[in-house]
Enzyme design. Structure first.
Site, PDB file in Angstrom:
ATOM      1  N   CYS A 150     -11.575   5.067  -0.946  1.00 24.56           N
ATOM      2  CA  CYS A 150     -12.197   3.749  -1.032  1.00 24.56           C
ATOM      3  C   CYS A 150     -11.525   2.790  -0.048  1.00 24.56           C
ATOM      4  O   CYS A 150     -12.191   2.080   0.713  1.00 24.56           O
ATOM      5  CB  CYS A 150     -12.084   3.228  -2.459  1.00 24.56           C
ATOM      6  SG  CYS A 150     -12.918   1.674  -2.754  1.00 24.56           S
ATOM      7  N   CYS A 151     -10.175   2.785  -0.032  1.00 22.79           N
ATOM      8  CA  CYS A 151      -9.460   1.913   0.907  1.00 22.79           C
ATOM      9  C   CYS A 151      -9.769   2.307   2.347  1.00 22.79           C
ATOM     10  O   CYS A 151      -9.849   1.452   3.236  1.00 22.79           O
ATOM     11  CB  CYS A 151      -7.947   1.997   0.671  1.00 22.79           C
ATOM     12  SG  CYS A 151      -7.340   1.047  -0.734  1.00 22.79           S
ATOM     13  N   CYS A 231      -8.106  -6.360  -4.207  1.00 20.00           N
ATOM     14  CA  CYS A 231      -9.446  -6.189  -4.770  1.00 20.00           C
ATOM     15  C   CYS A 231      -9.391  -6.316  -6.297  1.00 20.00           C
ATOM     16  O   CYS A 231      -8.410  -5.923  -6.933  1.00 20.00           O
ATOM     17  CB  CYS A 231      -9.986  -4.814  -4.408  1.00 20.00           C
ATOM     18  SG  CYS A 231     -10.310  -4.592  -2.658  1.00 20.00           S
ATOM     19  N   CYS A 234      -8.516  -3.222  -8.576  1.00 19.74           N
ATOM     20  CA  CYS A 234      -7.194  -2.612  -8.363  1.00 19.74           C
ATOM     21  C   CYS A 234      -6.062  -3.632  -8.467  1.00 19.74           C
ATOM     22  O   CYS A 234      -4.955  -3.382  -7.999  1.00 19.74           O
ATOM     23  CB  CYS A 234      -7.160  -1.923  -6.998  1.00 19.74           C
ATOM     24  SG  CYS A 234      -8.457  -0.690  -6.805  1.00 19.74           S
ATOM     25  N   CYS A 257      -2.493   0.454   1.055  1.00 24.91           N
ATOM     26  CA  CYS A 257      -3.902   0.802   1.123  1.00 24.91           C
ATOM     27  C   CYS A 257      -4.215   1.725   2.280  1.00 24.91           C
ATOM     28  O   CYS A 257      -5.356   2.115   2.455  1.00 24.91           O
ATOM     29  CB  CYS A 257      -4.730  -0.459   1.251  1.00 24.91           C
ATOM     30  SG  CYS A 257      -4.257  -1.425   2.670  1.00 24.91           S
TER      31      CYS A 257
HETATM   32  S1  SF4 Z   1      -7.965  -1.849  -3.242  1.00 27.97           S
HETATM   33 FE1  SF4 Z   1      -9.271  -0.699  -4.710  1.00 27.97          FE
HETATM   34  S2  SF4 Z   1     -11.371  -1.538  -4.532  1.00 27.97           S
HETATM   35 FE2  SF4 Z   1     -10.150  -2.282  -2.765  1.00 27.97          FE
HETATM   36  S3  SF4 Z   1     -10.636  -0.865  -1.147  1.00 27.97           S
HETATM   37 FE3  SF4 Z   1      -8.752  -0.075  -2.122  1.00 27.97          FE
HETATM   38  S4  SF4 Z   1      -9.392   1.315  -3.798  1.00 27.97           S
HETATM   39 FE4  SF4 Z   1     -11.215   0.134  -3.084  1.00 27.97          FE
END
Ligand code: SF4
Length: 268
Positions: A150-151, A231, A234, A257
């Site tokens: 996701c990151c 985010c 998280c 991240c």
């Molecule tokens: S901090 Fe969490 S929601 Fe944001 S990009 Fe990374 S995994 Fe995704």
């Protein structure tokens, strides 16, 4: 001459996020390979040894890399300090604001407030490519299964695309933030891009003192117990006695991240 018809998203070639490396991730700068750049790094480090944060910011923006330097900011809990320094030197500096699509509404409003208060004229919102989201995170839940992926889609790739044209960047990273940042130096070389970290040696007390002395607005979630703000899915409140980043990816073996594999954000 005929004007070409716009291409719809469905007709565009897919832009797929490359696979993550299988080897252990390295949360640090990319080792530079060009000897000339290494020589320049050594010269810069010698020239600005002992320079304070404002002097280092001034050096990057007006002396060494004028019009070639950007800031990457999360508009998080302490971002205002670096933004305040930058605004004093050159409020037209490009500021890359990473809107992952998962931020708190408070962060968006705080960005607007700081932009106006500090007179910043070039805040650029960047975000994930729609094709990457459609291919890998169509329902927006990858963060719960694979936060690294996701990151990668929402932070690493957008920043790589946005920052590629800059010779230098200034970050708000501090040594105290994570174990990986304990060896942070004020000037680094990340591949072929120079990275200035004017706040590297600042403590949380230094940051708070600067915010108070200049009566700068704080992120509204700080008063609610959030110390490092990223985010929404998280980020948690820090429990009494918890360390500064313990609210980020709480309960997971993850403290960065992935941006710092080859990019350097501010508290992101
Ligand atoms: S901090 Fe969490 S929601 Fe944001 S990009 Fe990374 S995994 Fe995704």
């Amino acid at each position: 001459m005929a004007i070409p018809e716009p291409v719809s998203m469905s007709e565009r070639p897919a832009v797929r996020a490359p696979a993550l490396p299988k080897s252990p991730r390295v949360f640090d700068v990319v080792a530079p390979s060009d000897p000339a750049l290494l020589d320049k790094l050594k010269a810069l480090q010698a020239r600005y040894v002992g320079a304070d944060a404002l002097a280092l910011t001034h050096a990057a923006l007006t002396v060494e890399f004028a019009r070639q330097t950007c800031i990457v900011s999360s508009f998080g809990s302490e971002s205002v300090v670096l933004l305040h320094l930058v605004a004093q030197v050159d409020p037209t500096t490009p500021i890359l604001f990473l809107n992952t699509g998962k931020l708190f509404g408070e962060t968006m409003r705080y960005r607007d407030r700081l932009q106006e208060r500090l007179g910043l004229t070039d805040v650029r919102a960047i975000g994930p490519h729609p094709a990457d989201l459609a291919a890998e995170d169509p329902d927006g839940t990858v963060w719960s299964r694979n936060p690294d992926r996701c990151c990668h889609i929402r932070k690493v790739l957008p920043l790589q695309r946005a920052i590629s044209g800059f010779s230098a960047e200034i970050t708000g990273r501090k040594r105290f933030q994570t174990k990986a940042r304990q060896g942070l130096t004020p000037i680094e070389l990340n591949g072929s891009r120079f990275v200035f970290n004017p706040l590297a040696q600042w403590t949380i007390e230094d940051l708070n003192a600067h915010i108070d002395a200049h009566e700068l607005p704080r992120h509204p979630l700080v008063a609610d117990g959030y110390l490092s703000i990223g985010c929404m899915p998280c980020t948690d409140r820090v429990r009494p006695g918890g360390d500064y980043r313990s609210g980020r990816w709480a309960g997971q073996d993850k403290e960065e991240c992935g941006i710092h594999e080859n990019l350097a954000g501010d508290g992101i």
